[in-house]
Design an enzyme around this catalytic site. Structure first.
Site, PDB file in Angstrom:
ATOM      1  N   ASN A  88      70.678  21.227  66.942  1.00 18.54           N
ATOM      2  CA  ASN A  88      69.470  22.066  66.838  1.00 18.54           C
ATOM      3  C   ASN A  88      68.169  21.297  67.010  1.00 18.54           C
ATOM      4  O   ASN A  88      67.139  21.897  67.331  1.00 18.54           O
ATOM      5  CB  ASN A  88      69.515  22.745  65.447  1.00 18.54           C
ATOM      6  N   TYR A 156      60.378  21.911  78.767  1.00 23.85           N
ATOM      7  CA  TYR A 156      61.071  22.594  77.667  1.00 23.85           C
ATOM      8  C   TYR A 156      62.024  23.648  78.228  1.00 23.85           C
ATOM      9  O   TYR A 156      63.195  23.718  77.834  1.00 23.85           O
ATOM     10  CB  TYR A 156      60.041  23.240  76.738  1.00 23.85           C
ATOM     11  N   THR A 191      57.825  28.818  62.935  1.00 22.40           N
ATOM     12  CA  THR A 191      58.108  27.480  62.398  1.00 22.40           C
ATOM     13  C   THR A 191      56.965  26.560  62.827  1.00 22.40           C
ATOM     14  O   THR A 191      56.111  26.954  63.632  1.00 22.40           O
ATOM     15  CB  THR A 191      59.408  26.889  62.982  1.00 22.40           C
TER      16      THR A 191
END
Ligand SMILES: NC(=O)c1ccc[n+]([C@@H]2O[C@H](COP(=O)([O-])OP(=O)(O)OC[C@H]3O[C@@H](n4cnc5c(N)ncnc54)[C@H](O)[C@@H]3O)[C@@H](O)[C@H]2O)c1
Length: 256
Positions: A88, A156, A191
Site C-alpha cells: 500500500n 503517479y 488522507t
C-alpha cells in the site's frame, strides 16, 4: 465468534497513516496479527500501540531491496508464517504534472516507490506466502489506473497502471498455488496524501466537480474493501481491480 481474518498474519506497507492505518485497524479488529510496516518507524510504533491484538511495528523502505527482504523475514520469524500482504505504500508529488513539465527525477522517484516498491514487496513476500500454503495479496492502485486524470500527474497515473498490470499477472501465475492477488482502486480519499493538494478553494472545486456525492472517501471505506479481499470471503476473487471511488468512474458529472 472468530474474526474475518482470525489468526492471519497480515503485513501492511504504508501502515502508519491514511488508508494503510485504517486497514491495519480493520484487520486487527477482525482477529488479524498485524505488522504495521512504514518508512516512518515512530509513526508505525504509535499506530501499532493503538491497535487491538498483537500488532507490531516494522521499519521498511519499499524502494530498498534489502529493507523489503528484511521486513518479510522479520515478520515470518515472529509469527512463523505470512498470510496477507497489503502493498500500500505510495507517494504523490506536487511537481508530477504533465509529461512536458514533469522532470525525469520526479518520474523516477514516484516510480521507485509506487511501482518498484510493489514489485520488491511481491519479490520478497511470495516465497513466504508459498511456504504458508498460499495467501492473499492486495495492491493499492488508484482509479487513475483506469482513466486519465485531467489534473495531470503522469508518473503517479503510470505507476498505478503498472500496479494493476502486475496484479493481474501475479493472479494468473500463482492461482494454482493458492495465492490470490487483487488491486483496490480508490477514488480520492481524505488522507495526508491528497490533503496537501487541496489547500485552496480553486484546487478543491477543480476536483469536487467529479465527485458524484460531493465528498472525498474515508480511509475506512477503502479498508473495508481490503478486509474483504484479505479474508476467505473473497476466495474466488482473483486478479480484480476493485474500484472504491464513490461512483466517479461510473458517472458523467457536470458543474451544476
Ligand atoms: N488518498 C487518496 O486519495 C488515494 C487515492 C488512490 C490511491 N491512493 C493510494 O493509497 C496508498 C496510501 O495512500 P494514503 O492516501 O493513505 O497516503 P498517506 O500519505 O496517508 O500514507 C502513505 C504511507 O506510506 C508511507 N511511505 C511513503 N514512502 C514509503 C516508503 N518508501 N517505504 C515505506 N513506506 C512509505 C508513508 O510514511 C505513509 O505512512 C498509496 O499507494 C496511494 O497512492 C490514495
Amino acid at each position: 465468534m472468530p474474526g474475518r481474518v482470525e489468526e492471519k498474519v497480515c503485513v501492511v506497507t504504508g501502515g502508519a497513516s491514511g488508508i494503510g492505518l485504517a486497514t491495519c485497524r480493520r484487520l486487527a479488529e477482525e482477529g488479524g496479527l498485524v505488522a504495521v510496516a512504514d518508512i516512518d518507524l515512530a509513526a508505525a510504533e504509535r499506530a501499532a500501540a493503538g491497535l487491538p491484538g498483537a500488532a507490531a511495528a516494522f521499519p521498511v523502505d519499499v524502494t530498498d531491496d534489502a529493507s523489503v527482504a528484511a521486513l518479510y523475514a522479520a515478520v515470518a520469524d515472529r509469527h512463523g508464517r505470512i498470510d496477507v500482504c497489503h502493498n500500500n505504500a505510495g507517494i504523490l508529488l506536487p511537481d508530477d504534472t504533465d509529461p512536458v513539465a514533469t522532470s525525469p527525477a520526479t518520474w523516477q522517484r514516484i516510480l521507485s516507490v509506487n511501482l518498484t516498491g510493489v514489485f520488491l514487496c511481491l519479490h520478497h513476500q511470495i516465497p513466504h506466502l508459498l511456504r504458508s500454503g498460499g495467501g492473499s495479496i492486495i495492491n493499492t492502485a488508484s482509479f487513475v489506473a483506469l482513466m486519465g486524470a485531467a489534473t495531470p500527474q503522469i508518473a503517479y497515473s503510470a505507476s498505478k497502471g503498472g500496479v494493476v498490470s502486475m496484479t493481474r499477472e501475479v493472479a494468473a501465475v500463482y492461482a494454482k498455488q493458492g495465492i490470490r492477488c487483487n488491486a483496490v482502486c480508490p477514488g480520492p480519499v481524505d488522507t495526508g496524501l491528497v490533503g496537501a493538494f487541496l489547500t485552496d478553494e480553486h484546487q478543491w472545486r477543480r476536483r469536487a466537480v467529479h465527485l458524484p456525492d460531493g465528498r472525498l472517501g474515508k480511509p475506512e471505506e477503502i479498508a473495508n474493501a481490503v478486509l474483504y479481499l484479505a479474508s476467505d470471503e473473497s476466495s474466488w476473487t482473483n486478479g480484480a481491480a476493485m474500484l472504491v471511488d464513490g461512483g466517479i468512474t461510473a458517472t458523467y458529472t457536470t458543474a451544476e
